[in-house]
Design a protein around this motif. Structure first.
Motif: not given
Lengths: 172, 172
Positions: A151-170
DNA sequence: CAGTATCCTGTCCGATACTG
DNA sequence: CAGTATCGGACAGGATACTG
């Protein structure tokens, strides 16, 4: 703090919070690491009700951060000293201190870290031991470790993907 | 956390705790810094009651750690993104994570910090920016700063003296 | 989906009194 | 000095129902 998901969580942050999640605990630890040992000393320093102090002290002993040690036979008297685990908590405390100093000290710094030898004021940064680079900045990120469950592994995989994306406005 | 001595304390640790003393706040921040933005995402990740999540989110916004930002007109939808202050909290979180990993991961590390480029696992240490020496160890100590009031200054003088003394048995 | 509205429980905490 | 015993209040947190 007896949250269902905290008992068996894999997150090391949540696990840490199980031990020091209550803020009195951290303040007591701060004092203990500064050298305070006795009930009375803590009470004066913290301006805390004695029953509460007793409770927090007991819980810190149970968590293994403090050791209750008899320093006198009669009447029996005890003092509370940081264990290895407690001393290992110092970096967290100092990181918290630094964050506070950087952000909530408009009138100037009132508590700081100094080199006792030279008197030089220290500026703490969290770096990677091997490379010396600041760990809080890219390219460092949090990732699943070897002992992570699916579960945890999948979770971080998902996060990694979305971070590769826009990484929208800080902000700011 | 509305303790009398906390409101006007000079201690930067206590000041920090005023903002992040509740443990849900830290867990939410953990997720926000990992990239979560939406109410729904937090709720799933944390398994938290919606009213509680709303409450903590609001308090984090009020403390200036998160920014509530509208990302859609109709229906109005908001997301929560870390501010500069919130991002500056990262080292604290990572120090907490490292402490947890060092001490409460008997079955192995399940969450770790890695260099996204090389994949190398990082080992975070808090060091002095200038000298590179670990700040949690001697000769570094906590001392009164320029903005300390008399009471605080005396307090640290006293501590320094007693530290010069035996520095009695650290455990283990 | 992103919350708000209620209601309830637990316990953290403060104040105070008391003890060997 | 180093706590324990009691009491009360505030609020964090949980469960659930409901809404635009």
């Amino acid at each position: 703090m007896q949250h269902k998901s905290l008992g068996n969580t894999q997150c090391p942050i949540a696990r840490s919070l199980e031990r020091v999640g209550e803020w009195w605990s951290i303040l007591i630890l701060r004092d203990a690491l500064a050298g305070l040992r006795r009930f009375d000393a803590f009470q004066q320093s913290l301006d805390i009700a004695p029953n509460i102090l007793a409770r927090r002290l007991t819980s810190l002993v149970e968590s293994g951060l403090l050791e209750r040690r008899q320093y006198q036979e009669r009447p029996p008297r005890y003092e509370y000293v940081p264990t290895a685990l407690g001393r290992d908590f110092r970096p967290v405390l100092l990181a918290l201190l630094a964050w506070g100093n950087r952000n909530f000290a408009p009138e100037g710094v009132s508590v700081q870290i100094v080199d006792a030898g030279t008197g030089a004021v220290a500026d703490p940064v969290l770096v990677d031991r091997a490379s010396g680079r600041p760990v809080a900045l890219a390219p460092f990120r949090i990732a699943a470790g070897p002992a992570a469950n699916e579960r945890l592994r999948r979770r971080y995989e998902r996060l990694e993907k979305s971070a590769a994306a826009p990484a929208a406005g800080e902000t700011r």
